[in-house]
Design an enzyme around this catalytic site. Structure first.
Site, mmCIF file in Angstrom:
data_model
loop_
_atom_site.group_PDB
_atom_site.id
_atom_site.type_symbol
_atom_site.label_atom_id
_atom_site.label_comp_id
_atom_site.label_asym_id
_atom_site.label_seq_id
_atom_site.Cartn_x
_atom_site.Cartn_y
_atom_site.Cartn_z
ATOM 1 N N HIS A 85 0.857 -1.195 0.000
ATOM 2 C CA HIS A 85 0.000 0.000 0.000
ATOM 3 C C HIS A 85 0.892 1.244 0.000
ATOM 4 O O HIS A 85 1.969 1.250 0.615
ATOM 5 C CB HIS A 85 -0.908 -0.013 1.233
ATOM 6 C CG HIS A 85 -1.970 1.038 1.162
ATOM 7 N ND1 HIS A 85 -1.720 2.356 1.459
ATOM 8 C CD2 HIS A 85 -3.267 0.974 0.782
ATOM 9 C CE1 HIS A 85 -2.828 3.059 1.273
ATOM 10 N NE2 HIS A 85 -3.790 2.241 0.862
ATOM 11 N N GLU A 149 -4.072 2.203 -7.208
ATOM 12 C CA GLU A 149 -4.431 3.341 -6.378
ATOM 13 C C GLU A 149 -3.497 4.504 -6.698
ATOM 14 O O GLU A 149 -2.367 4.545 -6.181
ATOM 15 C CB GLU A 149 -4.290 2.991 -4.891
ATOM 16 C CG GLU A 149 -5.160 1.840 -4.439
ATOM 17 C CD GLU A 149 -5.448 1.881 -2.939
ATOM 18 O OE1 GLU A 149 -6.615 2.001 -2.573
ATOM 19 O OE2 GLU A 149 -4.492 1.810 -2.145
HETATM 20 P P1 13P Z 1 -9.536 6.492 0.395
HETATM 21 O O1 13P Z 1 -10.731 5.672 -0.067
HETATM 22 O O2 13P Z 1 -9.717 7.077 1.755
HETATM 23 O O3 13P Z 1 -9.123 7.486 -0.643
HETATM 24 O O4 13P Z 1 -8.326 5.475 0.569
HETATM 25 C C1 13P Z 1 -8.010 4.610 -0.463
HETATM 26 C C2 13P Z 1 -7.049 3.607 0.026
HETATM 27 O O5 13P Z 1 -5.927 3.924 0.375
HETATM 28 C C3 13P Z 1 -7.519 2.228 0.116
HETATM 29 O O6 13P Z 1 -6.461 1.347 0.311
#
Ligand code: 13P
Length: 225
Positions: A85, A149
């Site tokens: 992550h 992400e």
């Molecule tokens: P948010 O949905 O708060 O933007 O976070 C995304 C995230 O890091 C999920 O792993």
């Protein structure tokens, strides 16, 4: 195909909040994969949720204060792990090499892996993601799920265009020689998901901020089912 909904609680909720949350989550029939704060994981396992850890270590056991091994996780009934992550990469300086070791040991212990990748604001997505995938998955033959992400979309309320999401996911698919599932994560909520859900290459969502709100999850359920 049913969309995967993965809930990354990060370091949120306390024991008292958790009781109501679990009761309510059961009622909404979302069938999520829940990534709670590690000490909360047993409660989700006991209640038969598909449960994952937000992080894992690359040794089976030993003098590694503060860490949790894939072997320990598996014994507890954990099915999934999130690896790489962006918060781990940034705040805890995780390298692709370490991520690779974590994924290898997690897979050896029959855990399912979600590898998180994504570019920062000023970065070229191809360069970054290619490196994260090639180095993170070096000498790994078992399939993993990828979560795309974009770092700038996390917690910002800003989402990429559907075009960008589609382009990047198609790029990720081109780097892997199996039918890879790619989740999208970054400011997914009951409003933004309505638009993102039009992107047909998105296999599901990794949700941060909205994942602890039952109200949000109820509405999200309506969009994905
Ligand atoms: P948010 O949905 O708060 O933007 O976070 C995304 C995230 O890091 C999920 O792993």
């Amino acid at each position: 195909m049913e969309k995967i909904v993965a809930l990354n609680h990060k370091m949120n909720m306390d024991y008292d909040e958790l009781q109501d949350y679990i009761d309510d989550l059961k009622k909404i029939n979302l069938n999520p994969i829940v990534f709670p704060t590690a000490i909360h994981a047993p409660y989700f396992v006991e209640d038969h949720f598909r449960t994952g850890l937000q992080n894992i270590y690359f040794q089976d056991n030993g003098a590694f204060t503060g860490e949790t091994s894939p072997k320990q996780a598996k014994k507890l009934g954990i099915e999934y792990v999130l690896v790489g992550h962006s918060e781990r990469r940034e705040l805890f300086s995780e390298s692709n090499e370490e991520i690779n070791k974590k994924i290898k040991l997690a897979l050896e212990n029959d855990l399912k892996v979600i590898l998180c990748v994504g570019e920062k604001n000023n970065e070229d997505y191809q360069t970054v993601i290619k490196r994260q995938i090639k180095e993170g998955l070096q000498n790994i033959t078992k399939p993993v799920i990828i979560a795309y992400e974009p770092v700038w979309a996390i917690g910002s309320g800003v989402i990429p265009s559907n075009e960008h999401i589609k382009t990047v996911i198609t790029y990720i698919q081109s780097l892997l020689n199996y039918d890879v599932k790619v989740l999208y994560g970054g400011s997914v909520n009951s409003i933004t998901i309505q638009k993102i859900n039009e992107v047909n290459v998105v296999s599901g969502y990794l949700i941060g901020g909205s994942s602890t709100s039952i109200q949000e999850l109820k509405k999200i359920k309506e969009v994905v089912s």
